[in-house]
Design a protein around this motif. Structure first.
Motif, mmCIF file in Angstrom:
data_model
loop_
_atom_site.group_PDB
_atom_site.id
_atom_site.type_symbol
_atom_site.label_atom_id
_atom_site.label_comp_id
_atom_site.label_asym_id
_atom_site.label_seq_id
_atom_site.Cartn_x
_atom_site.Cartn_y
_atom_site.Cartn_z
ATOM 1 N N SER A 98 0.851 -1.191 0.000
ATOM 2 C CA SER A 98 0.000 0.000 0.000
ATOM 3 C C SER A 98 0.884 1.237 0.000
ATOM 4 O O SER A 98 1.667 1.446 0.927
ATOM 5 C CB SER A 98 -0.914 0.013 1.227
ATOM 6 O OG SER A 98 -1.590 1.257 1.314
ATOM 7 N N HIS A 100 0.122 4.275 0.451
ATOM 8 C CA HIS A 100 -0.285 5.313 1.401
ATOM 9 C C HIS A 100 -0.025 4.919 2.854
ATOM 10 O O HIS A 100 -0.261 5.715 3.762
ATOM 11 C CB HIS A 100 -1.768 5.642 1.211
ATOM 12 C CG HIS A 100 -2.096 6.096 -0.180
ATOM 13 N ND1 HIS A 100 -1.655 7.296 -0.690
ATOM 14 C CD2 HIS A 100 -2.795 5.501 -1.172
ATOM 15 C CE1 HIS A 100 -2.079 7.435 -1.931
ATOM 16 N NE2 HIS A 100 -2.776 6.354 -2.249
ATOM 17 N N ASN A 106 2.403 -1.587 6.511
ATOM 18 C CA ASN A 106 2.296 -2.614 5.477
ATOM 19 C C ASN A 106 2.614 -3.993 6.034
ATOM 20 O O ASN A 106 1.915 -4.971 5.737
ATOM 21 C CB ASN A 106 3.246 -2.301 4.317
ATOM 22 C CG ASN A 106 2.593 -1.495 3.210
ATOM 23 O OD1 ASN A 106 1.820 -2.031 2.422
ATOM 24 N ND2 ASN A 106 2.907 -0.208 3.164
ATOM 25 N N ASP A 109 -0.074 -5.264 8.434
ATOM 26 C CA ASP A 109 -1.285 -5.716 7.741
ATOM 27 C C ASP A 109 -1.271 -7.214 7.481
ATOM 28 O O ASP A 109 -2.326 -7.815 7.250
ATOM 29 C CB ASP A 109 -1.457 -4.967 6.413
ATOM 30 C CG ASP A 109 -2.005 -3.562 6.614
ATOM 31 O OD1 ASP A 109 -2.424 -3.240 7.744
ATOM 32 O OD2 ASP A 109 -2.005 -2.779 5.635
#
Length: 233
Positions: A98, A100, A106, A109
């Motif tokens: 990602s 952003h 990241n 996640d």
């Protein structure tokens, strides 16, 4: 260790009916905990289909697949998703980060579906970044990283859940040769620390640097550099 984390017995995969495409034809092999294995073969050989079967992203048409001791044929889709989240880490050629989110976010996640609390996710993500040598980039965003650093983030994300198996699909495909060599060295180091890693590649030279090589051709395993008899297991 001698525990088998992957067991395939006469696995087949057939697509369509007019005429059918036999993507896998009676594939059988086992992978022990702690192995580092290359799955090598040309485009169209069945590597991608095998990856999807190993990652429980697709079910076989026939045969038996056991992942971390679980017969996938006996699992509902929900239990299969839970097995995937708990036992399998994925590393892809395209990184899939990602843009952003920070590097730490990241990696964290990778634990979203494992039930860990946010504080634990951040702590384990920080530990995973240390393992891949990127602890000083935790607050960066992917756009601020080199290709090799992005792949290291992807590897950290795959490792953060402490899976039984890491599947790496052409992990050096988007990298120059020097950076790719560094990623392979990292995989060797992680394997030496106990990670079980299977790397899909079409690069025979790259595969030759790994301790075990499975060669796929026309949906079959045509060579296994570490073929064992039942007495050896």
């Amino acid at each position: 260790m001698s525990e088998n984390v992957i067991e395939l017995e006469q696995v087949t995969k057939t697509y369509g009916t007019q005429p059918p495409v036999h993507a896998l034809r009676g594939v059988s092999f086992t992978v022990r905990s702690g192995e580092l294995v290359a799955i090598v073969g040309p485009s169209g050989s069945g590597k991608s289909t095998l990856l999807h079967i190993l990652g429980t992203l697709d079910r076989p048409s026939g045969g038996t697949v056991r992942i971390d001791g679980q017969d996938v044929a006996t699992l509902t889709d929900r239990r299969l998703a839970a097995l995937r989240a708990r036992s399998i880490g994925f590393v892809f050629q395209q990184f899939h980060l990602s843009e952003h989110a920070t590097v730490l976010e990241n990696v964290a996640d990778g634990l979203l579906y494992g039930g860990a609390r946010p504080a634990e996710r951040r702590e384990r993500a920080a530990e995973a970044l240390v393992r891949v040598g990127l602890e000083d980039r935790a607050g960066f965003r992917p756009g601020q990283l080199s290709g090799g650093q992005r792949q290291r983030v992807a590897i950290a994300r795959a490792l953060v859940g402490r899976p039984a198996i890491v599947l790496a699909d052409e992990p050096t495909g988007n990298l120059d040769s020097r950076t790719g060599a560094a990623i392979i060295e990292l995989l060797h180091e992680l394997n030496a620390d106990g990670a079980t890693i299977l790397m899909i590649t079409h690069d025979g030279g790259l595969a030759a640097r790994l301790p075990r090589r499975l060669q796929v051709l026309d949906g079959q395993i045509v060579a296994d550099s570490a073929a064992r008899t039942t007495e050896d297991v």
